[in-house]
Design a protein around this motif. Structure first.
Motif, PDB file in Angstrom:
ATOM      1  N   MET A   1      -2.385  26.296  -3.300  1.00  0.00           N
ATOM      2  CA  MET A   1      -1.405  25.345  -3.834  1.00  0.00           C
ATOM      3  C   MET A   1      -0.209  25.293  -2.895  1.00  0.00           C
ATOM      4  N   HIS A   2       0.175  24.113  -2.503  1.00  0.00           N
ATOM      5  CA  HIS A   2       1.317  23.931  -1.614  1.00  0.00           C
ATOM      6  C   HIS A   2       2.528  23.500  -2.430  1.00  0.00           C
ATOM      7  N   ASP A   3       3.687  24.061  -2.063  1.00  0.00           N
ATOM      8  CA  ASP A   3       4.909  23.730  -2.782  1.00  0.00           C
ATOM      9  C   ASP A   3       5.194  22.241  -2.699  1.00  0.00           C
ATOM     10  N   ILE A   4       5.716  21.705  -3.780  1.00  0.00           N
ATOM     11  CA  ILE A   4       6.076  20.287  -3.821  1.00  0.00           C
ATOM     12  C   ILE A   4       7.458  20.164  -4.441  1.00  0.00           C
ATOM     13  N   PHE A   5       8.278  19.290  -3.889  1.00  0.00           N
ATOM     14  CA  PHE A   5       9.586  19.045  -4.473  1.00  0.00           C
ATOM     15  C   PHE A   5       9.426  18.500  -5.886  1.00  0.00           C
ATOM     16  N   ASP A   6      10.411  18.773  -6.729  1.00  0.00           N
ATOM     17  CA  ASP A   6      10.334  18.286  -8.108  1.00  0.00           C
ATOM     18  C   ASP A   6      11.364  17.187  -8.377  1.00  0.00           C
ATOM     19  N   GLY A   7      11.801  16.515  -7.317  1.00  0.00           N
ATOM     20  CA  GLY A   7      12.744  15.419  -7.479  1.00  0.00           C
ATOM     21  C   GLY A   7      12.023  14.089  -7.638  1.00  0.00           C
ATOM     22  N   THR A   8      12.616  13.034  -7.111  1.00  0.00           N
ATOM     23  CA  THR A   8      12.073  11.685  -7.260  1.00  0.00           C
ATOM     24  C   THR A   8      10.719  11.549  -6.559  1.00  0.00           C
ATOM     25  N   ARG A   9       9.752  10.980  -7.282  1.00  0.00           N
ATOM     26  CA  ARG A   9       8.438  10.653  -6.725  1.00  0.00           C
ATOM     27  C   ARG A   9       8.345   9.132  -6.649  1.00  0.00           C
ATOM     28  N   ILE A  10       8.320   8.606  -5.427  1.00  0.00           N
ATOM     29  CA  ILE A  10       8.369   7.153  -5.248  1.00  0.00           C
ATOM     30  C   ILE A  10       7.202   6.658  -4.415  1.00  0.00           C
ATOM     31  N   ASP A  11       6.622   5.555  -4.838  1.00  0.00           N
ATOM     32  CA  ASP A  11       5.661   4.834  -4.019  1.00  0.00           C
ATOM     33  C   ASP A  11       6.484   3.907  -3.134  1.00  0.00           C
ATOM     34  N   LEU A  12       6.550   4.219  -1.842  1.00  0.00           N
ATOM     35  CA  LEU A  12       7.430   3.489  -0.926  1.00  0.00           C
ATOM     36  C   LEU A  12       6.806   2.224  -0.353  1.00  0.00           C
ATOM     37  N   HIS A  13       5.567   1.924  -0.724  1.00  0.00           N
ATOM     38  CA  HIS A  13       4.884   0.824  -0.037  1.00  0.00           C
ATOM     39  C   HIS A  13       4.000   0.064  -1.020  1.00  0.00           C
ATOM     40  N   VAL A  14       4.551  -0.993  -1.605  1.00  0.00           N
ATOM     41  CA  VAL A  14       3.815  -1.815  -2.575  1.00  0.00           C
ATOM     42  C   VAL A  14       4.159  -3.285  -2.340  1.00  0.00           C
ATOM     43  N   HIS A  15       3.169  -4.154  -2.558  1.00  0.00           N
ATOM     44  CA  HIS A  15       3.367  -5.596  -2.417  1.00  0.00           C
ATOM     45  C   HIS A  15       3.098  -6.294  -3.744  1.00  0.00           C
ATOM     46  N   THR A  16       3.933  -7.258  -4.084  1.00  0.00           N
ATOM     47  CA  THR A  16       3.776  -7.974  -5.345  1.00  0.00           C
ATOM     48  C   THR A  16       3.740  -9.485  -5.110  1.00  0.00           C
ATOM     49  N   THR A  17       3.182 -10.181  -6.084  1.00  0.00           N
ATOM     50  CA  THR A  17       3.151 -11.639  -6.060  1.00  0.00           C
ATOM     51  C   THR A  17       4.332 -12.203  -6.853  1.00  0.00           C
ATOM     52  N   PRO A  18       4.930 -13.291  -6.443  1.00  0.00           N
ATOM     53  CA  PRO A  18       4.573 -14.166  -5.326  1.00  0.00           C
ATOM     54  C   PRO A  18       5.280 -13.829  -4.016  1.00  0.00           C
ATOM     55  N   SER A  19       6.054 -12.767  -3.977  1.00  0.00           N
ATOM     56  CA  SER A  19       6.842 -12.474  -2.772  1.00  0.00           C
ATOM     57  C   SER A  19       5.962 -12.168  -1.568  1.00  0.00           C
ATOM     58  N   SER A  20       4.816 -11.516  -1.798  1.00  0.00           N
ATOM     59  CA  SER A  20       3.825 -11.301  -0.740  1.00  0.00           C
ATOM     60  C   SER A  20       2.611 -12.160  -1.067  1.00  0.00           C
ATOM     61  N   SER A  21       2.291 -13.091  -0.195  1.00  0.00           N
ATOM     62  CA  SER A  21       1.256 -14.082  -0.501  1.00  0.00           C
ATOM     63  C   SER A  21      -0.139 -13.475  -0.623  1.00  0.00           C
ATOM     64  N   ASP A  22      -0.357 -12.279  -0.045  1.00  0.00           N
ATOM     65  CA  ASP A  22      -1.675 -11.662  -0.111  1.00  0.00           C
ATOM     66  C   ASP A  22      -1.815 -10.694  -1.283  1.00  0.00           C
ATOM     67  N   SER A  23      -0.816 -10.640  -2.163  1.00  0.00           N
ATOM     68  CA  SER A  23      -0.861  -9.718  -3.295  1.00  0.00           C
ATOM     69  C   SER A  23      -1.193 -10.452  -4.590  1.00  0.00           C
ATOM     70  N   MET A  24      -1.939  -9.741  -5.445  1.00  0.00           N
ATOM     71  CA  MET A  24      -2.249 -10.251  -6.784  1.00  0.00           C
ATOM     72  C   MET A  24      -1.523  -9.455  -7.864  1.00  0.00           C
ATOM     73  N   LEU A  25      -0.680  -8.518  -7.445  1.00  0.00           N
ATOM     74  CA  LEU A  25      -0.014  -7.608  -8.368  1.00  0.00           C
ATOM     75  C   LEU A  25       1.321  -8.190  -8.837  1.00  0.00           C
ATOM     76  N   LYS A  26       1.435  -8.411 -10.134  1.00  0.00           N
ATOM     77  CA  LYS A  26       2.681  -8.913 -10.684  1.00  0.00           C
ATOM     78  C   LYS A  26       3.710  -7.786 -10.776  1.00  0.00           C
ATOM     79  N   PRO A  27       4.981  -8.074 -10.537  1.00  0.00           N
ATOM     80  CA  PRO A  27       6.009  -7.033 -10.621  1.00  0.00           C
ATOM     81  C   PRO A  27       6.005  -6.291 -11.955  1.00  0.00           C
ATOM     82  N   GLU A  28       5.775  -7.009 -13.041  1.00  0.00           N
ATOM     83  CA  GLU A  28       5.763  -6.370 -14.361  1.00  0.00           C
ATOM     84  C   GLU A  28       4.570  -5.420 -14.506  1.00  0.00           C
ATOM     85  N   GLU A  29       3.441  -5.798 -13.931  1.00  0.00           N
ATOM     86  CA  GLU A  29       2.276  -4.908 -13.937  1.00  0.00           C
ATOM     87  C   GLU A  29       2.554  -3.658 -13.114  1.00  0.00           C
ATOM     88  N   LEU A  30       3.217  -3.839 -11.998  1.00  0.00           N
ATOM     89  CA  LEU A  30       3.550  -2.710 -11.137  1.00  0.00           C
ATOM     90  C   LEU A  30       4.375  -1.675 -11.877  1.00  0.00           C
TER      91      LEU A  30
END
Length: 236
Positions: A1-30
């Protein structure tokens, strides 16, 4: 087991529609997927676009229990860059040299996204006529892109383990903290990789400050559905 910080866990790389034309993910779904995958924050990094500040604030007000950040994935002559801290798309930043100058002027942070995607694929080599045969040490020294960035995305949910492990080795050689994100364009993929900070971050400006400080590492879900530190071999 490797130590892991217990602070903020963030997905730094996501694309949503319609801001990214190749995404089908709605911001509310995200937002719902982020919550169900034990993440505490997310950053929408749209292709060459960022919401204007008023629209950002209106969206944040809907979800005050979650840190929502906004960045860009900028297409440049040396690949795709995740950029945090620029107020908008600036003319000329399709050249990485110009993007670096703009980032320095605004105090922004640049992460090279998926730098080794498809480079180990024989089909890609046949199509381009070029075979990637650098060692991690050679890549760190010879690839021009690493002269311009603050960090390397070492764990991308759309990459192969080989591509991610190689990026991790290069980051270690260069002494850079690596980041992780799903690179999701649909409801699939959220919760694969994340960037974990040593403190609980409350705002986008604080996130930017912690990125510059390097107080983060990459994590992934293990077979028990728990977040663990991403290290060489941890996906095996």
């Amino acid at each position: 087991m490797h130590d892991i910080f217990d602070g903020t866990r963030i997905d730094l790389h996501v694309h949503t529609t319609p801001s990214s034309s190749d995404s089908m993910l709605k911001p509310e779904e995200l937002v719902e997927l982020v919550k169900t995958n034990d993440l505490t924050a997310v950053s929408m990094t749209e292709h060459d676009f960022i919401l204007e500040p008023h629209a950002q604030e209106l969206f944040r007000q809907k979800y005050t229990d979650l840190l929502i950040n906004f960045g860009m994935e900028v297409s440049t002559d040396l690949g795709h860059m995740l950029v945090f801290g620029l107020p908008n798309y600036i003319s000329g930043i399709h050249r990485l040299e110009n993007l670096r100058k703009a980032a320095d002027e605004h105090g922004a942070f640049i992460i090279v996204a998926h730098p080794f995607r498809r480079l180990f694929d024989p089909v890609t080599a046949m199509r381009t006529g070029e075979k990637f045969d650098f060692s991690p040490e050679e890549a760190a020294e010879k690839m021009e892109v690493f002269k311009y960035v603050d960090s390397i995305e070492v764990a991308n949910g759309s990459n192969t383990p080989q591509e991610n492990y190689f990026a991790l080795e290069v980051a270690n050689i260069l002494g850079l903290s690596g980041t992780g994100g799903s690179d999701a364009h649909s409801t699939s993929g959220i919760g694969t990789f994340a960037t974990v900070f040593s403190k609980n971050i409350q705002s986008g400006s604080e996130l930017l400050e912690e990125l510059h400080q390097g107080n983060f590492h990459t994590a992934h879900k293990n077979i028990d559905n728990k977040w663990v530190k991403f290290v060489n071999g941890s996906l095996d």
